[in-house]
Enzyme design. Structure first.
Site, PDB file in Angstrom:
ATOM      1  N   CYS A 284       0.810  -1.220   0.000  1.00 26.26           N
ATOM      2  CA  CYS A 284       0.000   0.000   0.000  1.00 26.26           C
ATOM      3  C   CYS A 284       0.841   1.267   0.000  1.00 26.26           C
ATOM      4  CB  CYS A 284      -0.943   0.007   1.205  1.00 26.26           C
ATOM      5  SG  CYS A 284      -0.104   0.101   2.815  1.00 26.26           S
TER       6      CYS A 284
ATOM      7  N   HIS B  89      -1.440   1.175   7.057  1.00 30.74           N
ATOM      8  CA  HIS B  89      -2.045   1.206   5.724  1.00 30.74           C
ATOM      9  C   HIS B  89      -2.204   2.640   5.234  1.00 30.74           C
ATOM     10  CE1 HIS B  89      -4.050  -0.598   2.346  1.00 30.74           C
ATOM     11  NE2 HIS B  89      -5.129   0.142   2.526  1.00 30.74           N
TER      12      HIS B  89
ATOM     13  N   ASP C 207      -8.110   3.455  -2.871  1.00 29.81           N
ATOM     14  CA  ASP C 207      -7.161   2.525  -2.244  1.00 29.81           C
ATOM     15  C   ASP C 207      -6.764   1.461  -3.260  1.00 29.81           C
ATOM     16  OD1 ASP C 207      -5.675   0.833  -0.707  1.00 29.81           O
ATOM     17  OD2 ASP C 207      -7.235   0.394   0.769  1.00 29.81           O
TER      18      ASP C 207
END
Length: 290
Positions: A68, A107, A122
């Site tokens: 991420c 994250h 995302d």
């Protein structure tokens, strides 16, 4: 670093004139179908660093993927270059084994504001929890997408993401009880606040996740890529291919166990990844589900 090279990497050939939701969605979908979510560097002797130029070279020029902090950082850079109102947020991932959210913010997310509406973008979660469209930041609203139904809920300025999945059909019954399969119909994914973050806020986490014996990412070699009708994932030696909604309210999940000599070929053919160093696959039993 330049946008033309990035878009050549993802295959996006659409318009860049308007900073609207339609263009954002198209750019985003090209990214998640071209750039894998993967942690293979950890298992082939490479160090993951968060300097933007390093991330760009890895994903765009070396045609690798990332986790991420790499995928969403690159996406954020692209969107800012195009004129989008984009910023970073930080989330705490849910651990189903402990039935609790992590106590470390690991994250990285992108928030984009278009015409006064906020969206979460995302591109760095992977498998079935990977959204396919930017999600409107609104509490309590079901947001159906091809992977399933996503929903944000806000409580006391903390936002929670959860996902409702379909039933699963597993042709190879040897894998029907695999620990990679999610058993719950509704799964918590992560929680976050709207406090703006920077990449610098994630340097400790980046080191921790690739070095700690307690980290999921040191216990499993992971490579996952979204397709036009589902996703592929290689966890250790286990290759799965999921087709969403292949029958009404039913996802098809196919499993294959690879031999050592098949891993490198599979990475190339299924994920378009060629590693520069030898990968040592690993899959210690843990809380990771697809």
């Amino acid at each position: 670093m330049n946008l033309e090279e990035y878009f050549a990497r993802t295959g996006y050939k659409g318009s860049l004139e308007n900073q609207d939701l339609e263009t954002l969605t198209d750019i985003f979908q090209h990214h998640i179908r071209a750039v894998p979510f993967e942690n293979l560097s950890i298992h082939c002797g490479e160090k993951i660093t968060l300097e933007l130029e390093h991330v760009y070279n890895k994903i765009v020029r070396r045609k690798r993927g990332g986790w991420c902090m790499e995928n969403n950082q690159l996406l954020g850079w692209v969107l800012k270059c195009l004129g989008y109102d984009a910023s970073f947020l930080g989330a705490y991932v849910f651990n189903p084994h402990e039935n609790a959210y992590a106590n470390i913010m690991t994250h990285l997310l992108v928030k984009v504001v278009i015409d006064g509406k906020a969206y979460i973008v995302d591109g760095g979660f992977g498998v079935s929890y990977q959204m396919w469209q930017p999600m409107e930041l609104v509490s309590g609203k079901d947001q159906p997408q091809v992977p399933g139904v996503f929903r944000f809920t806000e409580k006391n300025a903390t936002w929670y993401l959860e996902k409702m999945r379909r039933k699963q059909y597993i042709p190879n019954q040897n894998f029907s009880n695999s620990d990679l399969l999610e058993k719950k119909d509704c799964r918590k994914v992560y929680m976050f606040s709207l406090e703006p973050r920077t990449v610098e806020d994630f340097h400790f986490q980046c080191t921790y996740l690739q070095t700690s014996p307690d980290s999921l990412f040191t216990k499993k070699s992971i490579c996952t890529l979204q397709t036009t009708d589902g996703f592929r994932a290689l966890i250790g030696w286990t290759l799965t291919e999921t087709t969403y909604n292949y029958k009404e309210n039913m996802d098809l999940v196919e499993f294959i166990t690879l031999k050592d000599e098949e891993v490198e070929k599979t990475l190339k053919e299924k994920f378009n990844i060629t590693l520069e160093r030898k990968l040592i696959p690993i899959n210690v039993k843990g809380f990771y589900t697809i």
